[in-house]
Scaffold this active site. Structure first.
Site, PDB file in Angstrom:
ATOM      1  N   ASN A 249       0.778  -1.093  -0.145  1.00 49.35           N
ATOM      2  CA  ASN A 249      -0.286   0.110  -0.106  1.00 49.35           C
ATOM      3  C   ASN A 249       0.819   1.000  -0.032  1.00 49.35           C
ATOM      4  O   ASN A 249       0.828   2.060  -1.030  1.00 49.35           O
ATOM      5  CB  ASN A 249      -1.278   0.289   1.116  1.00 49.35           C
ATOM      6  CG  ASN A 249      -1.889  -1.325   0.765  1.00 49.35           C
ATOM      7  OD1 ASN A 249      -2.122  -1.310  -0.427  1.00 49.35           O
ATOM      8  ND2 ASN A 249      -1.978  -1.659   2.291  1.00 49.35           N
ATOM      9  N   HIS A 254      -3.252   2.540  -2.445  1.00 46.38           N
ATOM     10  CA  HIS A 254      -3.840   1.442  -1.890  1.00 46.38           C
ATOM     11  C   HIS A 254      -4.766   0.871  -3.116  1.00 46.38           C
ATOM     12  O   HIS A 254      -5.799  -0.350  -2.702  1.00 46.38           O
ATOM     13  CB  HIS A 254      -5.215   2.242  -0.986  1.00 46.38           C
ATOM     14  CG  HIS A 254      -4.570   2.710   0.200  1.00 46.38           C
ATOM     15  ND1 HIS A 254      -4.335   1.257   1.263  1.00 46.38           N
ATOM     16  CD2 HIS A 254      -3.678   3.840   1.107  1.00 46.38           C
ATOM     17  CE1 HIS A 254      -3.521   2.609   2.626  1.00 46.38           C
ATOM     18  NE2 HIS A 254      -3.489   3.786   2.212  1.00 46.38           N
ATOM     19  N   GLU A 284      -5.668  -8.375   5.252  1.00 45.47           N
ATOM     20  CA  GLU A 284      -5.374  -9.059   4.336  1.00 45.47           C
ATOM     21  C   GLU A 284      -5.017 -10.621   4.870  1.00 45.47           C
ATOM     22  O   GLU A 284      -3.888 -11.681   5.176  1.00 45.47           O
ATOM     23  CB  GLU A 284      -4.106  -8.697   4.170  1.00 45.47           C
ATOM     24  CG  GLU A 284      -3.271  -8.482   5.704  1.00 45.47           C
ATOM     25  CD  GLU A 284      -3.347  -7.479   6.176  1.00 45.47           C
ATOM     26  OE1 GLU A 284      -2.317  -6.994   7.589  1.00 45.47           O
ATOM     27  OE2 GLU A 284      -4.127  -6.667   5.996  1.00 45.47           O
TER      28      GLU A 284
END
Length: 362
Positions: A249, A254, A284
């Site tokens: 990210n 993102h 995640e």
């Protein structure tokens, strides 16, 4: 399109006014058409018998239902409902006055009651009141015919013929009304069921990865534990986490992180097909359930998944992103609560994270 198809489309034509229902308009049309057919038959019979006054009465009643049929296309459904109810009551009263109780016209009040209940938008109290009124009218007609002679006397043969015609028409009216109502109700019920199923499915899916979410997996695990207790067999739970996901990210943005999550979900979903189940556990993290194998076999499967992910290039803005995943695995047994198995798999995941990542810990 043949003539019957065109006629069907014409009768079942929807109303233009969005505040009115198609069902009510269609039932009015079918009711009116059947009654038109009824009075046409009567008119023919009366003409053949040279009963000209009765034939004129039939023609007037026929015109009344033609008007109701016409008005059903004029976006005046509620007015037409009232018009049809009042018109039917009037001709029934007129027929009993003219021909007596034996003409059987009073029986049409039963069909009218079904019609009123199905198409009227009044409250339940209003419908009960209307039913009471129809009952009172029928009782009033019965009392009247007990103390007054009919204006016209029907021959026995014609009375029998009229009773047969009345019976067929009344049953036809009630059947058509009930079938149309039940068909519409079942159709709406089916749509609601399908819509609720879609809502339920959406509520159980992660919007990004389209995998089942945490809630759905917990429901699945609850079902699985019950089945496991009955069968005496366990299953395996693994929690996997993408290594250094924050760096993805921070480096690529993102949006890139979302692309990675989608790709991982696709790989896991494809691999787990017919092997068990997978969900996005949160962030995640992904949770995998292996059915019908032991811990050693599940470890081998996770090694295959780990290698598959490590050897996959994920393209984002013409850049190849490579990732790895760490997994913690534990076996479920009916001797321990499912929460302990989940906690154990999570602890093993963090052991893997703290000892180098990109590995399976069992």
């Amino acid at each position: 399109m043949n003539i019957w198809g065109k006629l069907k489309d014409f009768i079942f034509q929807d109303v233009d006014n969005e505040n009115e229902t198609k069902r009510a308009a269609v039932i009015i049309r079918l009711f009116s058409l059947i009654m038109c057919f009824y009075f046409i038959i009567q008119m023919i019979v009366y003409c053949l018998c040279a009963e000209w006054f009765s034939a004129v009465v039939s023609i007037l009643c026929l015109c009344g239902y033609v008007t109701a049929f016409y008005n059903s296309y004029r976006n005046r459904t509620q007015f037409t409902v009232i018009y049809t109810i009042v018109s039917t009551i009037l001709w029934v009263v007129l027929y009993v006055y003219l021909f007596g109780w034996d003409c059987g016209a009073q029986h049409f009040l039963f069909a009218l009651l079904v019609f009123l209940v199905v198409v009227s938008h009044v409250s339940s109290v209003g419908k009960i009141s209307m039913a009471a009124l129809l009952c009172a009218i029928r009782l009033g007609l019965f009392w009247y015919t007990r103390v007054h002679e009919p204006f016209l006397t029907l021959s026995e043969r014609f009375g029998i013929l009229l009773q047969v015609i009345n019976t067929v028409i009344i049953f036809s009216l009630i059947t058509v009304i009930v079938v149309m109502f039940s068909k519409d109700s079942l159709s709406m019920e089916k749509k609601l069921v399908e819509y609720n199923e879609k809502l339920k499915e959406v509520s159980l899916r992660d919007p990004l990865t389209k995998l089942y979410n945490r809630r759905a997996m917990l429901e699945y695990l609850e079902h699985l534990t019950k089945e496991s207790e009955k069968a005496g067999k366990g299953f395996d739970i693994a929690i996997g986490d993408i290594d250094f996901f924050k760096n993805i990210n921070d480096t690529y943005g993102h949006t890139a992180g979302d692309v990675v999550l989608e790709k991982i979900a696709e790989l896991l979903s494809g691999y787990m097909k017919n092997k068990g189940n997978v969900c996005r556990w949160g962030g995640e993290e992904f949770l995998l359930v292996f059915n019908g194998i032991n811990g050693e076999e599940a470890t081998a499967e996770l090694e295959n998944i780990r290698n598959l992910i490590a050897n996959t290039e994920i393209l984002y803005n013409n850049q190849a992103i490579r990732i790895t995943m760490t997994f913690g695995l534990d076996e479920y047994s009916s001797h321990h609560p499912i929460d302990e198995t989940l906690k154990s798999a999570d602890n093993k995941l963090y052991i893997g994270k703290n000892t180098g990542r990109n590995r399976v810990v069992f």
